[in-house]
Design an enzyme around this catalytic site. Structure first.
Site, short mmCIF file in Angstrom:
data_model
loop_
_atom_site.label_atom_id
_atom_site.label_comp_id
_atom_site.label_asym_id
_atom_site.label_seq_id
_atom_site.Cartn_x
_atom_site.Cartn_y
_atom_site.Cartn_z
CB ALA A 183 -0.94 -0.01 1.20
N GLY A 218 1.56 3.01 -6.00
CA GLY A 218 0.78 2.45 -7.11
C GLY A 218 -0.64 2.03 -6.75
CG PHE A 219 -2.22 -1.15 -9.16
CD1 PHE A 219 -2.07 -0.04 -9.99
CD2 PHE A 219 -2.02 -2.42 -9.72
CE1 PHE A 219 -1.71 -0.18 -11.34
CE2 PHE A 219 -1.66 -2.57 -11.05
CZ PHE A 219 -1.50 -1.45 -11.86
CB VAL A 235 4.18 -10.52 0.95
CG1 VAL A 235 3.07 -9.49 0.96
CG2 VAL A 235 5.09 -10.33 -0.24
CG ASN A 269 -1.28 -4.03 -4.87
OD1 ASN A 269 -1.46 -3.86 -6.07
ND2 ASN A 269 -0.41 -3.30 -4.18
CE1 TYR A 284 4.91 -9.03 -12.46
CE2 TYR A 284 4.25 -8.75 -14.75
CZ TYR A 284 4.06 -8.49 -13.41
OH TYR A 284 3.01 -7.70 -13.00
CE LYS A 287 1.66 -9.95 -10.87
NZ LYS A 287 1.10 -9.61 -9.55
N PRO A 304 -4.58 -6.20 -14.74
CG PRO A 304 -4.10 -4.63 -13.11
CD PRO A 304 -4.03 -6.09 -13.38
CD GLU A 359 7.17 4.25 -6.28
OE1 GLU A 359 7.78 3.34 -5.70
OE2 GLU A 359 6.79 5.28 -5.70
#
Ligand code: NDP
Ligand code: 8X3
Length: 260
Positions: free
Chosen positions: A14, A17-18, A62, A88, A154, A158, A184, A190
């Protein structure tokens, strides 16, 4: 202190970005948000801006089992139930082809985007099951569906997030808990600065002469999915900026080694 009558969201990543935009959006709509990130200064600034009645900032990696334990302890101590978990936190590192990529970058992406995400989910799920409500929104990517050169690990992380989200749906059938994967495309945050290890020029060039998604666009989709009536589950939601679309599949002619 958590205000009991408010809906409670937990957002990883947090500080930027998103994740930051989603925290702001939710707080503006009356949610209490537990804002998590490694860069404590940034999330404390957010907490100072919105006040302790609206959020709580906690230093959180995380990849740290200890931090996940502390988060669960905090939630238990406050006697609150989490209405929304936004998984996120994540990153891309490098854009080299697989033979040239740094394996440490690969490991970091797997640790953060996959292992971190499943561990946070596993830690918060039992309490959601106990109250038969909650919503887990994972942040996937179009890179989990569409391959592109340099996307290698990457994109694979995802794809993992997409399948984990669907499998969670299967496990949670009948539990009242919703699961959504938001996927998205190109968005200016960033993200590229991190991908290119702090190379500002390279990061900036990604967004030059295009109109990418903004963090607020993605926050809007997170908010919309979370605000739908509890009998509605958006399984996956893919969004791109209008300027982005699909490339043709590459075909290499035998007379050349270059893809067309
Ligand atoms: P940013 O780099 O702006 O934000 C990433 C956030 O993740 C930061 O708050 C960062 O916080 C946090 N983070 C990274 N690693 C960890 C960690 N180990 N533990 C806790 N937090 C961590 O990028 P975006 O907002 O763009 O990225 C958010 C998510 O969206 C990611 O999962 C990304 O893969 C995905 N995504 C991004 C797209 C884009 O084009 N921007 C498109 C599609 C998906 P801190 O460093 O303070 O810990
Ligand atoms: C980020 C989107 O297309 O740069 O997940 O990989 S992309």
């Amino acid at each position: 202190m958590v205000v009991k009558r408010k809906k409670v969201a937990v957002i990883t990543g947090a500080s930027s970005g998103f994740g930051r935009a989603a925290a702001v959006k939710l707080m503006k709509h009356g949610w209490y948000v537990i804002i998590l990130a490694r860069r404590l200064k940034r999330i404390v600034a957010l907490q100072n801006e919105f006040g302790v009645d609206n959020c709580y900032a906690m230093s959180f990696d995380v990849c740290s089992v200890e931090d996940i334990k502390s988060l669960v302890e905090f939630i238990d101590k406050q006697s609150i139930s989490v209405d929304l978990l936004v998984n996120n936190a994540g990153l891309a590192l490098g854009l080299n082809s697989a033979d040239k990529a740094d394996v440490n970058d690969w490991q970091c992406m797997i640790d953060t985007n996959c292992t971190g995400l499943v561990n946070v989910t596993r830690a918060l799920l039992p309490a959601m099951i106990a109250v038969q409500k909650g919503h887990i929104i994972n942040i996937g990517s179009i890179a989990g569906t569409y391959a592109y050169p340099g996307g290698n690990t990457y994109g694979a992380t995802k794809a993992f997030v997409a399948q984990f989200s669907l499998n969670l749906r299967a496990d949670l059938a009948g539990s009242g808990i919703r699961v959504t994967n938001i996927e998205p495309g190109l968005a200016e945050t960033e993200f590229s600065l991190v991908r290119f290890h702090g190379d500002e020029k390279k990061a900036k060039s990604v967004y030059e002469d295009v109109q990418p998604l903004t963090a607020e666009d993605v926050a809007e989709t997170i908010f919309w999915c979370a605000s739908l009536p509890s009998h509605v589950n958006v399984n996956r939601l893919e969004l791109m900026p209008t300027c982005q679309a699909f490339s043709p599949l590459s075909v290499t002619k035998s007379s050349t080694t270059e893809p067309l």
